[in-house]
Design a protein around this motif. Structure first.
Motif, short mmCIF file in Angstrom:
data_model
loop_
_atom_site.label_atom_id
_atom_site.label_comp_id
_atom_site.label_asym_id
_atom_site.label_seq_id
_atom_site.Cartn_x
_atom_site.Cartn_y
_atom_site.Cartn_z
N ALA A 1 0.84 -1.21 0.00
CA ALA A 1 0.00 0.00 0.00
C ALA A 1 0.87 1.25 0.00
N GLU A 2 1.97 1.20 0.74
CA GLU A 2 2.84 2.37 0.83
C GLU A 2 3.40 2.75 -0.54
N SER A 3 3.83 1.74 -1.32
CA SER A 3 4.39 2.05 -2.64
C SER A 3 3.31 2.56 -3.59
N LEU A 4 2.11 1.99 -3.51
CA LEU A 4 1.02 2.47 -4.35
C LEU A 4 0.69 3.93 -4.03
N LEU A 5 0.55 4.23 -2.75
CA LEU A 5 0.21 5.59 -2.34
C LEU A 5 1.29 6.59 -2.75
N ARG A 6 2.52 6.14 -2.75
CA ARG A 6 3.63 7.02 -3.12
C ARG A 6 3.63 7.34 -4.61
N HIS A 7 3.18 6.37 -5.43
CA HIS A 7 3.27 6.55 -6.88
C HIS A 7 1.99 7.07 -7.53
N LEU A 8 0.85 6.95 -6.88
CA LEU A 8 -0.40 7.41 -7.50
C LEU A 8 -0.33 8.87 -7.96
N PRO A 9 0.28 9.79 -7.20
CA PRO A 9 0.33 11.18 -7.66
C PRO A 9 1.24 11.41 -8.86
N GLU A 10 1.90 10.36 -9.36
CA GLU A 10 2.74 10.48 -10.54
C GLU A 10 1.99 10.11 -11.82
N MET A 11 0.74 9.61 -11.67
CA MET A 11 -0.03 9.11 -12.81
C MET A 11 -0.84 10.21 -13.48
N LYS A 12 -0.82 10.24 -14.79
CA LYS A 12 -1.71 11.13 -15.53
C LYS A 12 -3.10 10.48 -15.67
N ILE A 13 -3.12 9.25 -16.20
CA ILE A 13 -4.37 8.55 -16.47
C ILE A 13 -4.41 7.25 -15.69
N ILE A 14 -5.54 7.00 -15.05
CA ILE A 14 -5.81 5.69 -14.46
C ILE A 14 -6.96 5.06 -15.24
N TRP B 1 -12.12 6.22 -5.93
CA TRP B 1 -11.77 7.25 -4.95
C TRP B 1 -10.26 7.49 -4.95
N GLU B 2 -9.47 6.43 -5.07
CA GLU B 2 -8.01 6.58 -5.09
C GLU B 2 -7.57 7.50 -6.23
N ALA B 3 -8.16 7.29 -7.40
CA ALA B 3 -7.81 8.11 -8.56
C ALA B 3 -8.26 9.55 -8.38
N MET B 4 -9.47 9.75 -7.88
CA MET B 4 -9.99 11.10 -7.70
C MET B 4 -9.20 11.87 -6.65
N LEU B 5 -8.87 11.20 -5.56
CA LEU B 5 -8.12 11.87 -4.48
C LEU B 5 -6.67 12.13 -4.87
N SER B 6 -6.17 11.41 -5.88
CA SER B 6 -4.81 11.64 -6.37
C SER B 6 -4.80 12.56 -7.59
N ARG B 7 -5.97 13.10 -7.94
CA ARG B 7 -6.14 14.01 -9.07
C ARG B 7 -5.64 13.38 -10.38
N CYS B 8 -5.89 12.08 -10.54
CA CYS B 8 -5.62 11.39 -11.80
C CYS B 8 -6.86 11.47 -12.67
N LEU B 9 -6.67 11.47 -13.97
CA LEU B 9 -7.79 11.42 -14.90
C LEU B 9 -8.18 9.96 -15.07
N ILE B 10 -9.45 9.64 -14.86
CA ILE B 10 -9.92 8.26 -14.99
C ILE B 10 -10.51 8.07 -16.38
N VAL B 11 -10.04 7.03 -17.08
CA VAL B 11 -10.57 6.64 -18.38
C VAL B 11 -11.10 5.22 -18.25
N GLY B 12 -12.29 4.96 -18.75
CA GLY B 12 -12.89 3.63 -18.64
C GLY B 12 -14.39 3.74 -18.55
N ARG B 13 -14.94 3.35 -17.39
CA ARG B 13 -16.38 3.51 -17.16
C ARG B 13 -16.64 3.59 -15.67
N ALA B 14 -17.55 4.47 -15.31
CA ALA B 14 -17.92 4.65 -13.90
C ALA B 14 -19.10 3.76 -13.56
#
Length: 337
Positions: free
Chosen positions: A209-222, A246-259
């Motif tokens: 979880a620690e590594s995921l949380l550290r890298h999520l803010p580096e993503m443009k698109i999830i 929620w992880e993507a939204m809170l990391s300000r990543c753009l989500i592509v796919g379907r909600a």
């Protein structure tokens, strides 16, 4: 009636925190915790089979031994409810359940009847309705939440180093789209988990979880799809909100796919860029070429997630429901409602 919640302790390298976050927020808002006992707080498979059989054999005698004035809120996956209650079988059990896929229904129904549950909370709205219809119990939808404190909004999209992260199970058709755009040079950097064809996990891109949380803010698109899109053989027609949105939204990543519809109904709009299946490669290339144009959109998603995503909101909802059902001995501060 005095009510407790069964605790969950975050392991040092645990990957996901969804049940832990629910329990931690519950304790923070006044629930009294009962400790975990045994390995991971649950019975093992052979122990579960033995204890379930024993309870079925003793029947009425067992239920005469139940403590009448104590209840226990228990977090569990659908197929693990009986083992997750361990060792508090004499309490009145109130389940909070995730992962209620069709393959788990038979076991879940047996356990709900055996434990004589008359109230159940579930993270899948369709399943709450099904439980009401099939078992005649009071079932309430509690949308999946998240611990806001775990996540960072990061830099603006154009400053980020990773183009695409396929978070969660992959939709094969869109996985092929990403591969094509990668080969054409439209995607410069790609991160993904590895899955078998049946959707079972082989390897995590970020194993803790620690590594995921550290890298999520580096993503443009999830890239994210509901499991009913990626593996309908597992999910059936159950479409549900999971924490990766929620992880993507809170990391300000753009989500592509379907909600999932649960998410759009909850917040009042679609926070996901739907795939244009007529020209998906062109769409993805164009998004990455104009990523700064989506900054205002992800900023809005972030603000909305701060408002709607927190487990604290869900716990207040759970408390309100329990009070309406006659439970009033589980919190220290009534103003928390």
């Amino acid at each position: 009636m005095e009510i407790f919640i069964k605790n969950r302790i975050r392991g040092k390298h645990q990957f996901q925190f969804f049940m832990h976050g629910f329990v931690e927020a519950s304790i923070k808002l006044g629930f009294k915790a009962k400790r975990e006992v045994g390995k991971g707080g649950r019975l093992q498979k052979y122990e579960t089979k033995l204890c379930r059989g024993l309870m079925q054999m003793t029947g009425r005698l067992w239920h005469k031994l139940m403590v009448k004035d104590k209840a226990l809120l228990v977090t569990s996956r659908g197929q693990n409810l009986f083992s997750s209650v361990f060792p508090y079988y004499r309490y009145k059990v109130i389940p909070m359940i995730w992962d209620v896929w069709p393959g788990y229904w038979e076991t879940l129904y047996v356990d709900l009847r055996l434990l004589q549950c008359d109230i159940v909370f579930v993270t899948v709205r369709q399943m709450a309705e099904k439980l009401k219809a099939d078992l005649g119990i009071k079932a309430y939808w509690i949308p999946e939440g998240i611990d806001l404190g775990d996540y960072c909004p990061g830099n603006d999209l154009f400053q980020r180093s990773i183009d695409v992260y396929e978070l969660g199970r992959q939709k094969q058709e869109y996985n092929a789209v990403i591969e094509n755009v990668l080969q054409m040079g439209g995607v410069k950097s790609l991160v993904r988990n590895e899955y078998a064809t049946d959707g079972s996990l082989l390897k995590l891109a970020y194993p803790t979880a620690e590594s995921l949380l550290r890298h999520l803010p580096e993503m443009k698109i999830i890239v994210s799809f509901p499991q009913c899109d990626t593996h309908p053989e597992n999910a059936g027609n159950l479409e549900t909100l999971t924490q990766r949105y929620w992880e993507a939204m809170l990391s300000r990543c753009l989500i592509v796919g379907r909600a999932p519809k649960e998410l759009t109904d909850l917040i009042g709009y679609n926070p996901v860029i739907d795939v244009d299946w007529k020209a998906p490669e062109d769409q993805l290339t164009n998004i990455l070429s104009h990523i700064a144009d989506y900054q205002e959109f992800v900023n809005k998603n972030y603000i909305i997630a701060l408002k709607y995503a927190s487990w604290d909101n869900r716990i207040k909802q759970v408390k309100s429901i329990l009070v309406s059902e006659g439970y009033n001995g589980f919190y220290n501060d009534q103003s928390a409602l």
